[in-house]
Design a protein around this motif. Structure first.
Motif, PDB file in Angstrom:
ATOM      1  N   TYR A 139       0.836  -1.209   0.000  1.00 10.80           N
ATOM      2  CA  TYR A 139       0.000   0.000   0.000  1.00 10.80           C
ATOM      3  C   TYR A 139       0.869   1.256   0.000  1.00 10.80           C
ATOM      4  O   TYR A 139       0.619   2.207  -0.753  1.00 10.80           O
ATOM      5  N   THR A 140       1.896   1.275   0.820  1.00 13.53           N
ATOM      6  CA  THR A 140       2.764   2.449   0.930  1.00 13.53           C
ATOM      7  C   THR A 140       3.505   2.719  -0.374  1.00 13.53           C
ATOM      8  O   THR A 140       3.660   3.870  -0.795  1.00 13.53           O
ATOM      9  N   ILE A 187       5.305   1.113   9.193  1.00 12.91           N
ATOM     10  CA  ILE A 187       5.603   1.028   7.768  1.00 12.91           C
ATOM     11  C   ILE A 187       5.188   2.305   7.050  1.00 12.91           C
ATOM     12  O   ILE A 187       5.914   2.802   6.174  1.00 12.91           O
ATOM     13  N   LEU A 188       4.028   2.858   7.410  1.00  8.78           N
ATOM     14  CA  LEU A 188       3.604   4.122   6.797  1.00  8.78           C
ATOM     15  C   LEU A 188       4.610   5.231   7.095  1.00  8.78           C
ATOM     16  O   LEU A 188       4.947   6.033   6.213  1.00  8.78           O
ATOM     17  N   PHE A 189       5.091   5.290   8.325  1.00  9.39           N
ATOM     18  CA  PHE A 189       6.061   6.321   8.703  1.00  9.39           C
ATOM     19  C   PHE A 189       7.361   6.147   7.924  1.00  9.39           C
ATOM     20  O   PHE A 189       7.912   7.123   7.385  1.00  9.39           O
ATOM     21  N   LEU A 190       7.862   4.930   7.843  1.00  9.30           N
ATOM     22  CA  LEU A 190       9.095   4.665   7.104  1.00  9.30           C
ATOM     23  C   LEU A 190       8.916   4.925   5.612  1.00  9.30           C
ATOM     24  O   LEU A 190       9.874   5.242   4.902  1.00  9.30           O
ATOM     25  N   GLY A 191       7.672   4.794   5.134  1.00 11.48           N
ATOM     26  CA  GLY A 191       7.395   5.018   3.725  1.00 11.48           C
ATOM     27  C   GLY A 191       7.202   6.475   3.345  1.00 11.48           C
ATOM     28  O   GLY A 191       6.940   6.780   2.185  1.00 11.48           O
ATOM     29  N   PHE A 303      16.333  -4.285   9.911  1.00 10.92           N
ATOM     30  CA  PHE A 303      16.356  -2.905   9.422  1.00 10.92           C
ATOM     31  C   PHE A 303      17.522  -2.680   8.468  1.00 10.92           C
ATOM     32  O   PHE A 303      17.405  -1.922   7.500  1.00 10.92           O
ATOM     33  N   SER A 304      18.647  -3.349   8.719  1.00 14.70           N
ATOM     34  CA  SER A 304      19.803  -3.221   7.823  1.00 14.70           C
ATOM     35  C   SER A 304      19.496  -3.807   6.443  1.00 14.70           C
ATOM     36  O   SER A 304      19.844  -3.220   5.414  1.00 14.70           O
ATOM     37  N   ILE A 305      18.833  -4.963   6.433  1.00 13.07           N
ATOM     38  CA  ILE A 305      18.443  -5.581   5.161  1.00 13.07           C
ATOM     39  C   ILE A 305      17.476  -4.668   4.414  1.00 13.07           C
ATOM     40  O   ILE A 305      17.558  -4.498   3.192  1.00 13.07           O
ATOM     41  N   GLY A 306      16.545  -4.067   5.156  1.00  9.99           N
ATOM     42  CA  GLY A 306      15.615  -3.119   4.543  1.00  9.99           C
ATOM     43  C   GLY A 306      16.335  -1.917   3.962  1.00  9.99           C
ATOM     44  O   GLY A 306      16.009  -1.438   2.865  1.00  9.99           O
ATOM     45  N   ALA A 321      11.007  -5.902   4.950  1.00  5.32           N
ATOM     46  CA  ALA A 321      12.075  -6.276   5.884  1.00  5.32           C
ATOM     47  C   ALA A 321      11.980  -5.459   7.169  1.00  5.32           C
ATOM     48  O   ALA A 321      12.078  -6.002   8.279  1.00  5.32           O
ATOM     49  N   GLN A 322      11.782  -4.157   7.029  1.00  8.78           N
ATOM     50  CA  GLN A 322      11.673  -3.304   8.208  1.00  8.78           C
ATOM     51  C   GLN A 322      10.376  -3.563   8.961  1.00  8.78           C
ATOM     52  O   GLN A 322      10.329  -3.448  10.196  1.00  8.78           O
ATOM     53  N   GLY A 323       9.319  -3.951   8.230  1.00  6.05           N
ATOM     54  CA  GLY A 323       8.059  -4.307   8.892  1.00  6.05           C
ATOM     55  C   GLY A 323       8.214  -5.543   9.756  1.00  6.05           C
ATOM     56  O   GLY A 323       7.657  -5.616  10.857  1.00  6.05           O
TER      57      GLY A 323
END
Length: 386
Positions: A139-140, A187-191, A303-306, A321-323
């Motif tokens: 979605y993001t 996820i929305l915030f990171l997006g 988070f590193s992989i993301g 990945a971060q999710g």
């Protein structure tokens, strides 16, 4: 020192072995501690009166989860993006099914499970956590240009989360609701979601959670018991007081593996929600710190992989990945906080470790997806096709 970039690329390991070993370490510690925490209960309560009853079932769930995980690893992550909306719809239908009389199973006033015969009970909310990670990431990415627009960027996701939250609260499963909201918002915030809107929504959610606690008798009793568990040690504060006693007995090095007293019918849910308390009693501060350290490293690696995926323009994979990292961090923090008396008592298991078939399988699938994303990152860095 001679350095050849091309040689460095080809010499890179195809998999993150450290990540795999950390996950296996957590599973292994969990398997041993589930047996230790459940042996006496299994001998007294199981129909076969075998001390290894829960150990065998937990090992079976792990084997099943790892088998499914291998199958998931073989699938390209792009397929998850295509299936994301349909998987989420499937999760919602399962949440509806669990509330239907004759399909869902009620235990201690909560209707969260669907019986699956000899396989035990299936808890849909565990898979919904995974589907939320995938759906929120998709979605993001699709709404990337609208992330600063409340109406077009957030309201559709809000409507979906209200639907899922309503179904979870009907079970009721407040803990799963909190974790799923944390995943979606994270996820929305990171997006790229607007920071001011994010802070405003966080404040609104906090107020909503407080209202849900105040207007619910059993949630209010849990909070009051958490604030002063020794005021009612045989009632609202029973679980927390015995968890604290377990940690107190463990001191630095613990009383020894298998020698916990609290697991002997004093501490409820010793092999599920309060497994960390048994670890604290038997393995002491060192054991608890080791578990926390392993979880912290796992979340950092997710988070590193993301971040690596984001640097390659693989935004969906980065957010997935971060999710997964947010999921493990949120649920792990809540479970540990409850065990240590930092948070009110809530029915959430310790990821990858606590007894529970649905949770273990869902955790294995999430780790497999994380490993797959890392594998694809490594293939791209080597200049190979995924």
């Amino acid at each position: 020192m001679f350095h050849n970039a091309a040689l460095g690329r080809t010499a890179m390991a195809p998999y993150d072995w450290a990540l795999l070993w950390v996950v296996l370490a957590l599973m292994g510690i969990g398997l041993v501690m589930v047996y230790s925490a459940s042996a006496a209960i299994a001998e007294a309560r199981s129909a076969s009166q075998q001390p290894a009853y829960y150990l065998i079932r937990h090992a079976t769930y792990l084997a099943l989860g790892l088998t499914f995980a291998y199958a998931v690893f073989l699938l390209p992550s792009s397929l998850w993006q295509k299936l994301a909306p349909w998987l989420f719809v499937l999760g919602v239908l399962c949440l509806v099914a669990v509330l239907v009389p004759g399909i869902g199973k009620a235990v201690l006033g909560s209707q969260r499970w669907i019986p699956l015969g000899p396989l035990g009970n299936f808890q849909p909310s565990e898979l919904v956590k995974l589907f939320t990670v995938v759906y929120a990431a998709d979605y993001t990415v699709r709404k990337a240009a609208m992330m600063h627009n409340f109406r077009h960027g957030f309201l559709p996701m809000l409507a979906v989360m209200v639907l899922v939250g309503g179904l979870l609260l009907l079970e009721p499963d407040f803990g799963a609701f909190v974790v799923i909201v944390a995943i979606a918002l994270g996820i929305l915030f990171l997006g790229g979601f607007n920071v001011r809107l994010f802070l405003g929504l966080t404040a609104m959610l906090t107020i909503s959670f407080v209202l849900m606690i105040v207007t619910s008798d059993y949630r209010r009793e849990r909070v009051l018991g958490y604030l002063d568990p020794w005021k009612d040690p045989l009632g609202a504060g029973y679980q927390l007081t015995h968890a604290l006693i377990a940690f107190g007995r463990g001191e630095w090095l613990g009383v020894g593996l298998g020698d916990s007293v609290e697991k002997l019918f004093y501490l409820p849910e010793a092999y599920t929600d309060f497994l960390l308390a048994v670890i604290g009693e038997e393995l002491g501060f060192v054991g608890v710190a080791t578990v926390i350290g392993l979880f912290a490293w796992l979340v950092w690696r997710a988070f590193s992989i993301g971040w690596q995926a984001a640097m390659m323009g693989r935004n969906f994979q980065a957010l997935v990945a971060q999710g997964v990292g947010i999921w493990l961090a949120a649920q792990g923090f809540i479970n540990m906080g409850v065990n240590l008396g930092l948070l009110p008592t809530k029915g959430l298991t310790l990821p990858l470790m606590s007894y529970g078939g649905s949770a273990i399988v869902a955790n294995c699938l999430a780790i497999a997806l994380l490993v797959r994303i890392d594998f694809e990152n490594r293939c791209l860095m080597k200049g190979k096709r995924q």
